[in-house]
Design a protein around this motif. Sequence first.
Motif, PDB file in Angstrom:
ATOM      1  N   CYS A 136       0.803  -1.226   0.000  1.00  0.00           N
ATOM      2  CA  CYS A 136       0.000   0.000   0.000  1.00  0.00           C
ATOM      3  C   CYS A 136       0.834   1.274   0.000  1.00  0.00           C
ATOM      4  O   CYS A 136       0.271   2.372   0.019  1.00  0.00           O
ATOM      5  N   GLU A 137       2.170   1.110  -0.005  1.00  0.00           N
ATOM      6  CA  GLU A 137       3.066   2.280  -0.010  1.00  0.00           C
ATOM      7  C   GLU A 137       2.734   3.215   1.153  1.00  0.00           C
ATOM      8  O   GLU A 137       2.776   4.435   1.022  1.00  0.00           O
ATOM      9  N   THR A 138       2.410   2.622   2.309  1.00  0.00           N
ATOM     10  CA  THR A 138       1.982   3.381   3.474  1.00  0.00           C
ATOM     11  C   THR A 138       2.827   2.998   4.679  1.00  0.00           C
ATOM     12  O   THR A 138       3.155   1.821   4.861  1.00  0.00           O
ATOM     13  N   TYR A 139       3.158   3.995   5.494  1.00  0.00           N
ATOM     14  CA  TYR A 139       3.895   3.748   6.733  1.00  0.00           C
ATOM     15  C   TYR A 139       2.955   3.304   7.846  1.00  0.00           C
ATOM     16  O   TYR A 139       1.857   3.850   8.016  1.00  0.00           O
ATOM     17  N   TYR A 140       3.430   2.314   8.613  1.00  0.00           N
ATOM     18  CA  TYR A 140       2.759   1.843   9.822  1.00  0.00           C
ATOM     19  C   TYR A 140       3.817   1.684  10.907  1.00  0.00           C
ATOM     20  O   TYR A 140       4.943   1.287  10.615  1.00  0.00           O
ATOM     21  N   PRO A 141       3.467   1.926  12.170  1.00  0.00           N
ATOM     22  CA  PRO A 141       4.429   1.742  13.254  1.00  0.00           C
ATOM     23  C   PRO A 141       4.811   0.280  13.461  1.00  0.00           C
ATOM     24  O   PRO A 141       5.900  -0.010  13.926  1.00  0.00           O
ATOM     25  N   CYS A 142       3.900  -0.630  13.107  1.00  0.00           N
ATOM     26  CA  CYS A 142       4.190  -2.050  13.311  1.00  0.00           C
ATOM     27  C   CYS A 142       3.271  -2.914  12.445  1.00  0.00           C
ATOM     28  O   CYS A 142       2.264  -2.440  11.914  1.00  0.00           O
ATOM     29  N   PHE A 143       3.625  -4.179  12.349  1.00  0.00           N
ATOM     30  CA  PHE A 143       2.841  -5.121  11.549  1.00  0.00           C
ATOM     31  C   PHE A 143       1.450  -5.321  12.138  1.00  0.00           C
ATOM     32  O   PHE A 143       0.486  -5.546  11.403  1.00  0.00           O
ATOM     33  N   ARG A 144       1.315  -5.223  13.442  1.00  0.00           N
ATOM     34  CA  ARG A 144      -0.003  -5.391  14.069  1.00  0.00           C
ATOM     35  C   ARG A 144      -0.949  -4.260  13.675  1.00  0.00           C
ATOM     36  O   ARG A 144      -2.136  -4.487  13.457  1.00  0.00           O
ATOM     37  N   CYS A 145      -0.411  -3.044  13.581  1.00  0.00           N
ATOM     38  CA  CYS A 145      -1.232  -1.921  13.126  1.00  0.00           C
ATOM     39  C   CYS A 145      -1.720  -2.163  11.707  1.00  0.00           C
ATOM     40  O   CYS A 145      -2.876  -1.910  11.386  1.00  0.00           O
ATOM     41  N   HIS A 146      -0.824  -2.668  10.845  1.00  0.00           N
ATOM     42  CA  HIS A 146      -1.228  -2.956   9.465  1.00  0.00           C
ATOM     43  C   HIS A 146      -2.347  -3.987   9.463  1.00  0.00           C
ATOM     44  O   HIS A 146      -3.341  -3.829   8.760  1.00  0.00           O
ATOM     45  N   GLU A 147      -2.209  -5.044  10.257  1.00  0.00           N
ATOM     46  CA  GLU A 147      -3.239  -6.091  10.337  1.00  0.00           C
ATOM     47  C   GLU A 147      -4.589  -5.511  10.744  1.00  0.00           C
ATOM     48  O   GLU A 147      -5.626  -5.909  10.221  1.00  0.00           O
ATOM     49  N   GLU A 148      -4.581  -4.582  11.686  1.00  0.00           N
ATOM     50  CA  GLU A 148      -5.830  -4.039  12.214  1.00  0.00           C
ATOM     51  C   GLU A 148      -6.461  -2.961  11.345  1.00  0.00           C
ATOM     52  O   GLU A 148      -7.678  -2.833  11.314  1.00  0.00           O
ATOM     53  N   VAL A 149      -5.650  -2.182  10.645  1.00  0.00           N
ATOM     54  CA  VAL A 149      -6.158  -1.010   9.934  1.00  0.00           C
ATOM     55  C   VAL A 149      -6.325  -1.232   8.434  1.00  0.00           C
ATOM     56  O   VAL A 149      -7.279  -0.740   7.836  1.00  0.00           O
ATOM     57  N   ALA A 150      -5.413  -1.974   7.820  1.00  0.00           N
ATOM     58  CA  ALA A 150      -5.466  -2.167   6.364  1.00  0.00           C
ATOM     59  C   ALA A 150      -6.516  -3.213   5.996  1.00  0.00           C
ATOM     60  O   ALA A 150      -6.833  -4.101   6.788  1.00  0.00           O
ATOM     61  N   ASP A 151      -7.018  -3.107   4.784  1.00  0.00           N
ATOM     62  CA  ASP A 151      -8.030  -4.063   4.311  1.00  0.00           C
ATOM     63  C   ASP A 151      -7.431  -5.076   3.344  1.00  0.00           C
ATOM     64  O   ASP A 151      -8.109  -5.583   2.464  1.00  0.00           O
ATOM     65  N   HIS A 152      -6.141  -5.382   3.513  1.00  0.00           N
ATOM     66  CA  HIS A 152      -5.443  -6.305   2.630  1.00  0.00           C
ATOM     67  C   HIS A 152      -4.292  -6.956   3.390  1.00  0.00           C
ATOM     68  O   HIS A 152      -3.938  -6.523   4.485  1.00  0.00           O
ATOM     69  N   GLU A 153      -3.734  -8.006   2.783  1.00  0.00           N
ATOM     70  CA  GLU A 153      -2.589  -8.695   3.376  1.00  0.00           C
ATOM     71  C   GLU A 153      -1.339  -7.827   3.263  1.00  0.00           C
ATOM     72  O   GLU A 153      -1.138  -7.130   2.272  1.00  0.00           O
TER      73      GLU A 153
END
Length: 110
Positions: free
Chosen positions: A35-52
């Motif tokens: 998604c070319e997006t910054y996240y503080p951690c992989f858990r945040c990506h899991e919770e906020v993003a709508d994709h793997e």
Amino acid sequence: MSERTPVRGVDVDPDTRCAHYHTDRDVVAFKFACCETYYPCFRCHEEVADHEAVPWPRARFDESSVLCGVCRSEFGVPEYLEGDYRCPSCDAAFNPGCEAHADLYFETDD
């Protein structure tokens, strides 16, 4: 360097700490290739993003994909990995525990 590069996640503070990791050294964010997006951690990506999540590809390691939450500098994976868990721009300390999850942020040789 971008003064206010957006960082998505759960309860992200101005220094990129999040609900999952919030010690004084949790001041780094990683860009995901999916998604070319910054996240503080992989858990945040899991919770906020709508994709793997897709880790940053080795072929793009020289591109900016790591963000210091203290000075907002962006830099490539080699600078991060060779930086002894410190920002190459402002010397802020990063959490060495992130190494345990490196394969979730950066493409590895497995």
